[in-house]
Design a protein around this motif. Structure first.
Motif, PDB file in Angstrom:
ATOM      1  N   LYS A 397       2.601  10.529  -8.944  1.00  0.00           N
ATOM      2  CA  LYS A 397       1.894   9.756  -9.957  1.00  0.00           C
ATOM      3  C   LYS A 397       2.883   9.210 -10.972  1.00  0.00           C
ATOM      4  CE  LYS A 397      -2.012   9.992 -13.142  1.00  0.00           C
ATOM      5  NZ  LYS A 397      -3.097  10.851 -13.711  1.00  0.00           N
ATOM      6  N   GLY A 398       2.766   7.925 -11.255  1.00  0.00           N
ATOM      7  CA  GLY A 398       3.680   7.287 -12.196  1.00  0.00           C
ATOM      8  C   GLY A 398       4.976   6.820 -11.582  1.00  0.00           C
ATOM      9  N   GLN A 399       5.193   7.045 -10.285  1.00  0.00           N
ATOM     10  CA  GLN A 399       6.439   6.638  -9.630  1.00  0.00           C
ATOM     11  C   GLN A 399       6.473   5.122  -9.509  1.00  0.00           C
ATOM     12  OE1 GLN A 399       7.320   8.860  -6.051  1.00  0.00           O
ATOM     13  NE2 GLN A 399       8.658   7.252  -5.234  1.00  0.00           N
ATOM     14  N   ASP A 400       7.552   4.522  -9.962  1.00  0.00           N
ATOM     15  CA  ASP A 400       7.655   3.059  -9.988  1.00  0.00           C
ATOM     16  C   ASP A 400       8.082   2.460  -8.659  1.00  0.00           C
ATOM     17  OD1 ASP A 400       6.863   2.907 -12.629  1.00  0.00           O
ATOM     18  OD2 ASP A 400       8.909   3.098 -13.389  1.00  0.00           O
ATOM     19  N   GLU A 401       8.970   3.150  -7.947  1.00  0.00           N
ATOM     20  CA  GLU A 401       9.515   2.576  -6.720  1.00  0.00           C
ATOM     21  C   GLU A 401       9.477   3.589  -5.581  1.00  0.00           C
ATOM     22  OE1 GLU A 401      13.433   1.253  -7.591  1.00  0.00           O
ATOM     23  OE2 GLU A 401      12.783  -0.510  -8.728  1.00  0.00           O
ATOM     24  N   ALA A 402       9.351   3.053  -4.367  1.00  0.00           N
ATOM     25  CA  ALA A 402       9.417   3.880  -3.167  1.00  0.00           C
ATOM     26  C   ALA A 402      10.125   3.081  -2.086  1.00  0.00           C
ATOM     27  CB  ALA A 402       8.019   4.281  -2.694  1.00  0.00           C
ATOM     28  N   MET A 403      10.986   3.749  -1.346  1.00  0.00           N
ATOM     29  CA  MET A 403      11.755   3.081  -0.294  1.00  0.00           C
ATOM     30  C   MET A 403      10.997   3.117   1.026  1.00  0.00           C
ATOM     31  SD  MET A 403      14.393   1.897  -1.761  1.00  0.00           S
ATOM     32  CE  MET A 403      15.338   1.401  -0.327  1.00  0.00           C
ATOM     33  N   THR A 404      11.117   2.026   1.778  1.00  0.00           N
ATOM     34  CA  THR A 404      10.529   1.959   3.112  1.00  0.00           C
ATOM     35  C   THR A 404      11.607   2.226   4.153  1.00  0.00           C
ATOM     36  OG1 THR A 404      11.013  -0.385   3.450  1.00  0.00           O
ATOM     37  CG2 THR A 404       8.979   0.173   2.258  1.00  0.00           C
ATOM     38  N   GLY A 405      11.194   2.276   5.415  1.00  0.00           N
ATOM     39  CA  GLY A 405      12.159   2.368   6.494  1.00  0.00           C
ATOM     40  C   GLY A 405      12.864   1.045   6.700  1.00  0.00           C
ATOM     41  N   PRO A 406      13.924   1.001   7.536  1.00  0.00           N
ATOM     42  CA  PRO A 406      14.673  -0.244   7.762  1.00  0.00           C
ATOM     43  C   PRO A 406      13.846  -1.289   8.491  1.00  0.00           C
ATOM     44  CG  PRO A 406      15.419   1.468   9.256  1.00  0.00           C
ATOM     45  CD  PRO A 406      14.481   2.138   8.313  1.00  0.00           C
ATOM     46  N   CYS A 407      14.082  -2.538   8.167  1.00  0.00           N
ATOM     47  CA  CYS A 407      13.374  -3.646   8.811  1.00  0.00           C
ATOM     48  C   CYS A 407      13.787  -3.735  10.281  1.00  0.00           C
ATOM     49  CB  CYS A 407      13.703  -4.955   8.094  1.00  0.00           C
ATOM     50  SG  CYS A 407      12.998  -6.428   8.877  1.00  0.00           S
ATOM     51  N   ASN A 408      12.816  -3.974  11.150  1.00  0.00           N
ATOM     52  CA  ASN A 408      13.118  -4.067  12.576  1.00  0.00           C
ATOM     53  C   ASN A 408      13.770  -5.399  12.940  1.00  0.00           C
ATOM     54  OD1 ASN A 408      10.977  -5.850  12.408  1.00  0.00           O
ATOM     55  ND2 ASN A 408       9.620  -4.711  13.759  1.00  0.00           N
ATOM     56  N   SER A 409      13.883  -6.297  11.959  1.00  0.00           N
ATOM     57  CA  SER A 409      14.515  -7.581  12.222  1.00  0.00           C
ATOM     58  C   SER A 409      15.885  -7.689  11.557  1.00  0.00           C
ATOM     59  CB  SER A 409      13.614  -8.725  11.730  1.00  0.00           C
ATOM     60  OG  SER A 409      14.220  -9.981  11.935  1.00  0.00           O
ATOM     61  N   CYS A 410      15.910  -7.474  10.227  1.00  0.00           N
ATOM     62  CA  CYS A 410      17.173  -7.647   9.499  1.00  0.00           C
ATOM     63  C   CYS A 410      17.845  -6.325   9.138  1.00  0.00           C
ATOM     64  CB  CYS A 410      16.938  -8.468   8.235  1.00  0.00           C
ATOM     65  SG  CYS A 410      15.957  -7.618   6.971  1.00  0.00           S
ATOM     66  N   GLU A 418       5.949  -0.601  -8.116  1.00  0.00           N
ATOM     67  CA  GLU A 418       4.655  -0.105  -8.576  1.00  0.00           C
ATOM     68  C   GLU A 418       4.004   0.754  -7.489  1.00  0.00           C
ATOM     69  OE1 GLU A 418       2.484  -3.622  -9.678  1.00  0.00           O
ATOM     70  OE2 GLU A 418       3.308  -3.583 -11.696  1.00  0.00           O
ATOM     71  N   ALA A 419       4.805   1.658  -6.940  1.00  0.00           N
ATOM     72  CA  ALA A 419       4.379   2.439  -5.786  1.00  0.00           C
ATOM     73  C   ALA A 419       3.133   3.272  -6.069  1.00  0.00           C
ATOM     74  CB  ALA A 419       5.523   3.344  -5.323  1.00  0.00           C
ATOM     75  N   SER A 420       3.086   3.930  -7.232  1.00  0.00           N
ATOM     76  CA  SER A 420       1.940   4.788  -7.528  1.00  0.00           C
ATOM     77  C   SER A 420       0.665   3.971  -7.707  1.00  0.00           C
ATOM     78  CB  SER A 420       2.211   5.630  -8.779  1.00  0.00           C
ATOM     79  OG  SER A 420       2.397   4.800  -9.915  1.00  0.00           O
ATOM     80  N   VAL A 421       0.796   2.760  -8.258  1.00  0.00           N
ATOM     81  CA  VAL A 421      -0.368   1.884  -8.409  1.00  0.00           C
ATOM     82  C   VAL A 421      -0.873   1.439  -7.046  1.00  0.00           C
ATOM     83  CG1 VAL A 421      -1.193  -0.314  -9.351  1.00  0.00           C
ATOM     84  CG2 VAL A 421       0.400   1.103 -10.669  1.00  0.00           C
ATOM     85  N   ILE A 422       0.066   1.071  -6.166  1.00  0.00           N
ATOM     86  CA  ILE A 422      -0.305   0.662  -4.809  1.00  0.00           C
ATOM     87  C   ILE A 422      -0.938   1.831  -4.061  1.00  0.00           C
ATOM     88  CG2 ILE A 422       0.609  -0.080  -2.577  1.00  0.00           C
ATOM     89  CD1 ILE A 422       2.671  -1.734  -4.092  1.00  0.00           C
ATOM     90  N   LYS A 423      -0.381   3.034  -4.255  1.00  0.00           N
ATOM     91  CA  LYS A 423      -0.943   4.217  -3.601  1.00  0.00           C
ATOM     92  C   LYS A 423      -2.396   4.432  -4.016  1.00  0.00           C
ATOM     93  CE  LYS A 423      -0.639   9.267  -3.494  1.00  0.00           C
ATOM     94  NZ  LYS A 423       0.099  10.464  -3.947  1.00  0.00           N
ATOM     95  N   GLU A 424      -2.677   4.291  -5.303  1.00  0.00           N
ATOM     96  CA  GLU A 424      -4.029   4.499  -5.798  1.00  0.00           C
ATOM     97  C   GLU A 424      -4.994   3.476  -5.200  1.00  0.00           C
ATOM     98  OE1 GLU A 424      -6.436   4.682 -10.071  1.00  0.00           O
ATOM     99  OE2 GLU A 424      -4.244   4.682 -10.019  1.00  0.00           O
ATOM    100  N   ARG A 425      -4.551   2.217  -5.146  1.00  0.00           N
ATOM    101  CA  ARG A 425      -5.425   1.189  -4.579  1.00  0.00           C
ATOM    102  C   ARG A 425      -5.566   1.367  -3.064  1.00  0.00           C
ATOM    103  NH1 ARG A 425      -5.246  -5.366  -5.810  1.00  0.00           N
ATOM    104  NH2 ARG A 425      -7.146  -5.861  -4.608  1.00  0.00           N
ATOM    105  N   TRP A 426      -4.496   1.813  -2.419  1.00  0.00           N
ATOM    106  CA  TRP A 426      -4.525   2.075  -0.975  1.00  0.00           C
ATOM    107  C   TRP A 426      -5.555   3.170  -0.668  1.00  0.00           C
ATOM    108  CZ3 TRP A 426      -1.330  -0.184   2.871  1.00  0.00           C
ATOM    109  CH2 TRP A 426      -1.397   0.405   4.135  1.00  0.00           C
TER     110      TRP A 426
END
Length: 605
Positions: A397-410, A418-426
Motif C-alpha cells: 500500500k502506498g508503493q509508487d513503482e513496481a517493476m515488470t518482467g523483461p519485454c519479449n520484444s525489446c 502508481e502501482a498501489s493505485v493500479i493494484k486497488e483498481r485492478w
C-alpha cells in the motif's frame, strides 16, 4: 441468424431444512461425524499422498456403496478403441494411444461413449428435453412431477427406463411435498444431487456385479486427501442425497452406512464433467468413467465435446497429433486462467499441482517469451511488445513503482507507476467481473454493460487483449452485447477476443490462450464471421491500442470470409472429422452461403 445460448442461470443452492424423519437426522449426524473422522485420519496419517505425487492424475475420486475400488477394470469402450490404460507409479492411471496403433491426427475421434449419467442443470430444465437435451419451445412436461420435460413421446418413454425417471419422478414429488411443508418450496434438488441419485438407481437396477457397478467401483475417492472444508461440503451434499433417495430406502440400494454416500459424493466432486451443448455452453453435468481416465495438461492434445444436439454421446477428439505410446491429455480448467488461478483450481478441486510444460515455462519463462495470460504492454512508446505484469500481492500500500518482467520484444523492464493505485483498481475490476458473472441473468446486469466497457477501456491501456482479466471482461461484455442486440459493440469485442486468444507471447510457440484446433477458437471465430455479415452502425473504439474494424462493407465481408473459413477448419479439428465439425461447422457453412449471396449483390452494384 441464430447465436448460441449465451447465458446460463446459475443453480441456486438447495435450501436446507430439518427433516421430520429421525432416520434421516441420524444419517446427517453420522455423515458429518464421518467427515470429521476422515480429517483426523488424514492429518495423522504418515502415508498421506503428497499433491506433487499425483500430478496430472485424473484417476480422480469415486466410491461405491457395495464394493471396493477395482483398479483392474477397463471400460468396454476403451477395450474396443486404439487407446490403452496405463498405470504410472506417480500419476496413477491414464489413457494412452496404443503402441500398436498408428499416429492419431488432429481431428481424429479417439473415443465416443454415452456417460454413465448426464443431467440438465436447473436453469436449463424448462428449455431442453431431459433425455436428448435438444432445445425446444414445445416440450411435454411430466404430469406427475411437473419438472421433467421431453421433446416427444419417444424421449419420455426412453427416459422412464433408460435414465430412471421411473425412480426420479416419485422422488421429485416427495421432495416437493417435504420442501413445501418446511416452508422452502423447491421443485427439485440440485443437478449434483439428481445426478448422484441416478447413479444409485442405475446401479441398483443393473445389479451390484454389472459392468455399470464395476465402472463406478473402479474410481477412487481420495477422501483422505481432502481438507475438512471439502469433506464438510461433501457431507452436506450426501445429506441432501439421502433426503432425495429417502432414508428408509437406502438399505435397499445397498447403502448401509453414511460413508457409502460420502464416498460417492467425493467421487462426483472430482470426476464430474460439464455437460455442454454443441456451442460449448454449459447445460448440466455428466459422469463418464472412460473419459475420467484422461489426465490433465494445460496444453492439452485432446478435448471432450458434445458435437451434436439430440445425442447423449460424449466424444474425445485429438486436437494435435498423438504418437503411439503417448498419453492423451485434456484440460480440467479454463485455459484462459493464469498460472496461480489454474494451480488453485487444480489443487482445491482435483487435489494436485500441475507440472505440465506450460506451468513450468510460466514459472521460468524462456528468453523473449511472456505468458499471454499475464502480459502487460511495454512502456516504450515505439515498442508493441509484452512484459509480465507484477505480482499484485507483492505490491504494498502506498508503493509508487513496481517493476515488470523483461519485454519479449525489446528486452526492456518497464516501471509501473502508481502501482498501489493500479493494484486497488485492478482488484476492484476483479470483484466487478466476479459479481457480473455470478449475476448474469439478474435484471440489473444489462444496465451495467457501460461499467464493463469502462473497465475494458482502462485495462486495455495496461494490458493486451490476451491478458486473462481483460479477455474475461471482453467475453462477458460480448455475451451481454449480443443479448442486448448491440451488434456493433459485440462485433468489435469478438474481433479483439479472436485476436487475443490467438496471440503468442514470443519465441516459445505453444503459448496462445487456446491451442490451434481447440473448439473455443472455432466457436468464437464462427461468431465473429456471422456478426460481420450483419450491417450495423459503427460504435466508438472500445479499447486502446487496438486496430479498428474496417468500415468499408467489402472489407468487412472479406474479414468475415477469413473468419468463417478459419472457423470451419478449426471446428473440424475441435469437434472432430467424424462429426464433420458438428453443429458449429454446419452453422459456418450456412453463413458462407449467405456471404456468397452478399458478395454477388455487391458485385452487381
Amino acid at each position: 441468424m441464430s447465436f448460441a445460448e449465451l447465458r446460463r442461470q446459475r443453480e441456486a443452492r438447495v435450501p436446507r431444512w430439518s427433516s421430520k424423519s429421525n432416520q434421516l437426522s441420524e444419517f446427517a449426524i453420522e455423515t458429518q461425524n464421518e467427515a470429521s473422522v476422515d480429517k483426523v485420519k488424514t492429518d495423522s496419517s504418515e502415508s498421506k499422498t503428497d499433491a506433487s505425487e499425483v500430478v496430472g492424475e485424473q484417476e480422480r475420486c469415486s466410491g461405491t456403496a457395495t464394493s471396493s475400488r477395482d483398479v483392474s477394470f477397463v471400460p468396454t469402450e476403451i477395450e474396443h478403441s486404439q487407446l490403452s490404460v496405463v498405470t504410472h507409479k506417480e500419476k496413477g492411471r491414464g489413457l494412452y494411444r496404443s503402441r500398436v496403433s498408428q499416429r492419431a491426427e488432429a481431428g481424429e475421434l479417439l473415443l465416443a461413449t454415452e456417460p454413465e449419467v448426464s443431467v440438465l442443470s436447473t436453469g436449463c430444465a424448462n428449455e431442453r428435453c431431459h433425455f436428448c437435451f435438444r432445445p425446444s419451445t414445445h416440450l411435454r412436461r411430466c404430469s406427475r412431477c411437473k419438472f421433467s420435460r421431453y421433446c416427444g413421446e419417444d424421449c419420455q418413454k426412453r427416459a422412464w427406463v433408460q435414465t430412471r425417471h421411473c425412480d426420479e419422478c416419485p422422488a421429485l414429488q416427495a421432495w416437493q411435498k417435504a420442501s413445501l411443508e418446511a416452508g422452502h418450496y423447491t421443485i427439485c434438488p440440485s443437478a449434483t444431487v439428481r445426478a448422484l441419485a441416478q447413479i444409485v438407481w442405475q446401479r441398483h437396477k443393473k445389479g451390484a456385479k454389472s459392468r455399470y457397478a464395476q465402472a463406478i467401483a473402479s474410481l477412487e475417492t481420495h477422501r483422505n486427501d481432502m481438507s475438512q472444508d471439502q469433506l464438510t461440503d461433501c457431507a452436506q451434499t450426501a445429506v441432501q442425497l439421502a433426503h432425495f433417495l429417502t432414508a428408509e430406502k437406502l438399505p435397499r440400494y445397498g447403502i448401509e452406512h453414511a460413508t457409502d454416500l460420502l464416498s460417492l459424493v467425493c467421487a462426483y466432486r472430482i470426476n464430474a464433467f460439464t455437460l455442454a451443448n454443441p456451442e460449448l455452453d454449459p447445460i448440466g453435468v455428466s459422469i463418464s468413467v472412460p473419459m475420467a481416465l484422461c489426465n490433465h495438461a494445460c496444453v492439452p492434445n485432446a478435448v471432450v465435446v458434445f458435437p451434436e444436439s439430440g445425442k447423449r454421446t460424449m466424444q474425445l477428439v485429438a486436437i494435435s497429433p498423438i504418437e503411439p505410446g503417448t498419453e492423451v491429455f485434456t484440460s480440467y480448467v479454463d485455459l484462459v486462467e493464469t498460472l496461480p488461478q489454474r494451480q488453485s483450481t487444480l489443487s482445491q478441486r482435483y487435489l494436485f499441482q500441475c507440472r505440465c510444460i506450460l506451468c513450468e515455462k510460466s514459472i521460468q519463462p524462456p528468453k523473449r517469451w511472456t505468458d499471454p495470460r499475464n502480459a502487460g504492454w511495454c512502456e516504450r512508446f515505439d515498442c508493441s511488445g509484452w512484459v509480465t505484469m507484477p505480482i499484485w500481492d507483492q505490491v504494498q500500500k502506498g508503493q509508487d513503482e513496481a517493476m515488470t518482467g523483461p519485454c519479449n520484444s525489446c528486452g526492456h523492464c518497464s516501471t509501473l507507476r502508481e502501482a498501489s493505485v493500479i493494484k486497488e483498481r485492478w482488484n476492484s475490476a476483479c470483484t466487478l467481473l466476479a459479481t457480473m458473472q455470478a449475476k448474469l441473468l439478474d435484471p440489473n446486469t444489462k444496465s451495467r454493460l457501460s461499467e464493463l466497457l469502462d473497465s475494458i477501456q482502462w485495462l486495455s491501456t495496461l494490458v493486451p487483449p490476451s491478458n486473462s482479466l481483460l479477455w474475461s471482461f471482453m467475453h462477458l461484455a460480448h455475451v451481454i452485447a449480443i443479448e442486448e442486440q448491440k451488434y456493433a459493440e459485440a462485433t468489435q469485442l469478438a474481433f479483439v477476443l479472436c485476436a487475443g486468444m490467438q496471440a503468442r507471447g514470443g519465441s516459445w510457440e505453444p503459448c496462445s490462450l487456446y491451442p490451434t484446433g481447440h473448439p473455443v477458437r472455432a466457436v468464437l471465430l464462427a461468431t465473429l464471421g456471422k456478426l460481420l455479415l450483419h450491417e450495423s452502425e459503427p460504435c466508438k473504439p472500445l479499447l486502446a491500442r487496438i486496430s479498428r474494424l474496417p468500415s468499408d462493407r467489402r472489407k468487412q465481408l472479406m474479414l468475415s470470409k477469413q473468419a468463417l473459413i478459419q472457423a470451419l477448419s478449426e471446428s473440424q479439428t475441435g469437434f472432430g472429422h467424424a462429426a464433420r465439425g458438428g453443429e458449429v461447422a454446419d452453422g459456418v457453412r450456412e453463413a458462407l452461403q449467405t456471404l456468397q449471396h452478399e458478395e454477388a449483390i455487391l458485385r452487381s452494384l
